[in-house]
Scaffold this motif. Structure first.
Motif: not given
Ligand code: 3NM
Length: 508
Positions: A13-15, A44-46, A115-117, A136-139, A141-146, A176-180, A204-207
Motif C-alpha cells: 500500500l502506498v498512501t 508513506y508518501r507525502e 527504488v523506482t524503475a 516497476i512502473g508505470t504499468v 496510466a493513472t490519475a493518482t500520479k500524472k 509493479c505500480i500504476g493503475g492496479l 496500489v494507491v487509490s484502489a
Molecule cells: N508511482 P494508483 S505510479 C506513486 O509509476 C506512483 O512510479 C508510480 O497510483 C510510478 O495505484 C503511482 O492509484 C501512482 O494507480 C499509482
C-alpha cells in the motif's frame, strides 16, 4: 520485525493524503483497515511543502505504531530524514530523489531501500547499487500520479524482469505500480511474469485509499497475489525434484509415494529415525504422519524432527486421529515439545486437538462442529501459537500463517471415498515446502499444494472413464502429473479452476 530479505511485498500500500483520493477520511484509520485486510507492506508518501514537515513526521510516527503492531514494514517515500528520525524499516526512492548511496549511508545496512524503475537500464542500475526491491512502473496510466515517465504495460514489466534475471539479479524483489486494482491484479501478475521471474506483488494507491472498504479490497488483492504464486512453486518442484521423506502409516505408504512422484518430488518412505540425519541434508522436507503410531514410531518421529530442525529443513505434521485416543493426544504433545513444524495439516478434530482442545474423534474421521468463522479463527490462532502454517482440510480447506488466512474451494467428494487422500495431501504439501527458500513464503507453498491437489481431483472426477472410487485413483494420479507437466512447460490454463480467497478472521 523480519529481516529485509523476509519482507512480503505482496500487497504493497502506498498512501496518498490528497483530497481527491483520501477525501475527508483519516489516513491512519485507512491504513489500519488495510492492514486488517492483509496489506503486507506500507509506504508513506507525502508531498512536503515546507510547512507540513513536522506534521508529516507526526503522521509517520502514528503510521509506524500501527504497522509495527501488524508486523508489517513501513517505508517512507523520498524523505530519508523522516525514516531515520522515526526509526522505521526503510525508504522508497525515485530515480530523481536523494541518491542511493547517501540513503544507504544515512540508514545503515539493515534498512530496506526500494527504488523506482521504469526501464531496463534504471532497473539494472538500481540492482547494481544494491536496492532491496524495485517498484516497476508505470504499468497503466493513472490519475493518482500524472507526471509519470512512461507507461510500460505488462510487457514492459516482463522485459524488465527478464533483463534482471539475465544480469544475475533474479533475487531482487519487485512490485509493479500504476493503475492496479482488484479487477486487474491477477491478469497483470500473470501477464508480466517472465519465464524465470515473477513479480512479488502489486503496489496500489487509490484502489485501497479511496475504497469504501479498504479491508475488503486488501483481502481481495491478497487472494489474487497468493494465487499468482502457485505456478512458481509447482514449477520449482518439477525442476528440482525435491526429496519428500515420509514417515507415514501402513495404510498409505504406496499411494503417498505415487502421489509424491506425480507432483514431481522424489519420495523416500523411511520410518527409521536413525536415517534422518543423513536424509535431512539432502535439501528436502519431512512428513511426520502419525496414522499408525507406536511407542517405537514416536521415538523415530522425534529423532527425525530434531534432525530436520537442526538442518533447517521443513517438517510437515499430519496428526492423524489426534483426538481419537489418549495415546495419540499424548503423542501430539510430545511431538510439539520435540521441535518445530513448518506446516501442520489436519482435519477439524485434529487441528482442534493440536491447539489444545480435548475433543473425541471417532477414529480418524473428522468431527464437524465448528462454524466457518470459528475454523478460520482456529487455524489463525494455532498458526500464531506454533509459528507454523496451519492447513485445516474439509470441503473448504483453510490455510493460515496467523496473519494471512485463505480458503481453498477446490476438491471433489470422491477424495473422501478412498483412503489416504488426507495423508497424500500432506505429502504433496511437503514437496511444495521443500522448495521454499529461506525467508520465502511457506504459506504460498501450502496453498499451492492444496489447490493443485483439489483441481486434480476435480479434473479426475470429471473424466468420462471415472465411474467411482476405483477408477478415480489412477485418474487422480494422472491429473496431478498432467498439472505438474503443464505448469513446468508454462501452460497455466488449469489455474482458471483454482479457487483461492483471503478470508477475514475475527478475534475470538
Ligand atoms: N508511482 P494508483 S505510479 C506513486 O509509476 C506512483 O512510479 C508510480 O497510483 C510510478 O495505484 C503511482 O492509484 C501512482 O494507480 C499509482
Amino acid at each position: 520485525m523480519a529481516p529485509s530479505s523476509a519482507v512480503d511485498y505482496g500487497v504493497y500500500l502506498v498512501t496518498d493524503s490528497t483530497p481527491a483520493i483520501l477525501g475527508d477520511k483519516d489516513l491512519v484509520d485507512i491504513v489500519r483497515q488495510a492492514l486488517r485486510g492483509g496489506v503486507t507492506c506500507v509506504q508513506y508518501r507525502e508531498k512536503l511543502t515546507g510547512d507540513n514537515h513536522a506534521a508529516a513526521i507526526e503522521k509517520a510516527r502514528k503510521l509506524h505504531a500501527v504497522t509495527k503492531e501488524a508486523g508489517v514494514p513501513l517505508l517512507i517515500n523520498d524523505h530519508v530524514d523522516i525514516a531515520v528520525e522515526i526509526g522505521c524499516e526503510g525508504v522508497h526512492i525515485g530515480q530523481d530523489d536523494m541518491g542511493f548511496e547517501q540513503a544507504r549511508k544515512l540508514l545503515g545496512p539493515d534498512k530496506i531501500i526500494g527504488v523506482t524503475a521504469s526501464s531496463k537500464e534504471e532497473a539494472l542500475k538500481a540492482c547494481e547499487m544494491g536496492a532491496d526491491y524495485l517498484g516497476i512502473g508505470t504499468v497503466y496510466a493513472t490519475a493518482t500520479k500524472k507526471d509519470t515517465k512512461s507507461i510500460i504495460g505488462t510487457s514492459g514489466v516482463r522485459d524488465i524482469l527478464s533483463a534482471m534475471v539475465a544480469a544475475g539479479y533474479g533475487h531482487v524483489r519487485t512490485v509493479c505500480i500504476g493503475g492496479l486494482n482488484a479487477s486487474n491484479t491477477a491478469a497483470v501478475l500473470a501477464q508480466s511474469a517472465s519465464p524465470k521471474k515473477s513479480l512479488d506483488g502489486v503496489a496500489v494507491v487509490s484502489a485501497i485509499v479511496a475504497a469504501d472498504d479498504p479491508a475488503a479490497v486488501s483481502r481481495d488483492l491478497l487472494g489474487q497475489v497468493i494465487a499468482a504464486r502457485i505456478p512458481d512453486v509447482i514449477k520449482k518442484v518439477a525442476e528440482t525434484t525435491p526429496l519428500s521423506h515420509n514417515m507415514t502409516n501402513l495404510v498409505v505408504q504406496n499411494f503417498a509415494a505415487n502421489v509424491a512422484l506425480a507432483v514431481g518430488a522424489s519420495p523416500i518412505m523411511a520410518n527409521y529415525g536413525e536415517e534422518a540425519s543423513d536424509l535431512a541434508k539432502l535439501g528436502g522436507a519431512l512428513v511426520v504422519n502419525m496414522g499408525t503410531v507406536t511407542p517405537d514410531g514416536l521415538k523415530n518421529y522425534k529423532q527425525a524432527l530434531e534432525a530436520y530442525n537442526a538442518a533447517g529443513r521443513p517438517v510437515v505434521l499430519d496428526p492423524v486421529g489426534a483426538g481419537a485416543t489418549s495415546v495419540r493426544r499424548d503423542a501430539v504433545k510430545q511431538l510439539l515439545a520435540a521441535g518445530r513444524f513448518a506446516i501442520i495439516k489436519g482435519n477439524e478434530g485434529e487441528i482442534q486437538t493440536v491447539h489444545g482442545a480435548t475433543i473425541q474423534q471417532r477414529g480418524v474421521d473428522s468431527t464437524s462442529s465448528l462454524s466457518f468463522d470459528q475454523k478460520a479463527s482456529l487455524v489463525s490462532a494455532l498458526a500464531r501459537q506454533r509459528s507454523s502454517v496451519v492447513l485445516l482440510t474439509g470441503k473448504t480447506d483453510l490455510v493460515s500463517d496467523g496473519r494471512r488466512t485463505f480458503r481453498v474451494d477446490n476438491g471433489h467428494e470422491m477424495l473422501g471415498m478412498i483412503t489416504g487422500t488426507g495423508c497424500t495431501l500432506g505429502t504433496t504439501v511437503s514437496a511444495m515446502a521443500a522448495v521454499v527458500p529461506k525467508g520465502g513464503d511457506m504459506l504460498a507453498a501450502a496453498v499451492a499444494g492444496t489447490a493443485m491437489f483439489g483441481v486434480a481431483a476435480e479434473r479426475a472426477a470429471g473424466r468420462p472413464e471415472v465411474r467411482g472410487p476405483g477408477t478415480f485413483v489412477p485418474a487422480f494420479l494422472d491429473e496431478l502429473y498432467l498439472i505438474r507437466k503443464a505448469t513446468a512447460e508454462g501452460d497455466l490454463g488449469w489455474l482458471t479452476l483454482v479457487n483461492v480467497k483471503a478470508v477475514e478472521v475475527s478475534e475470538q
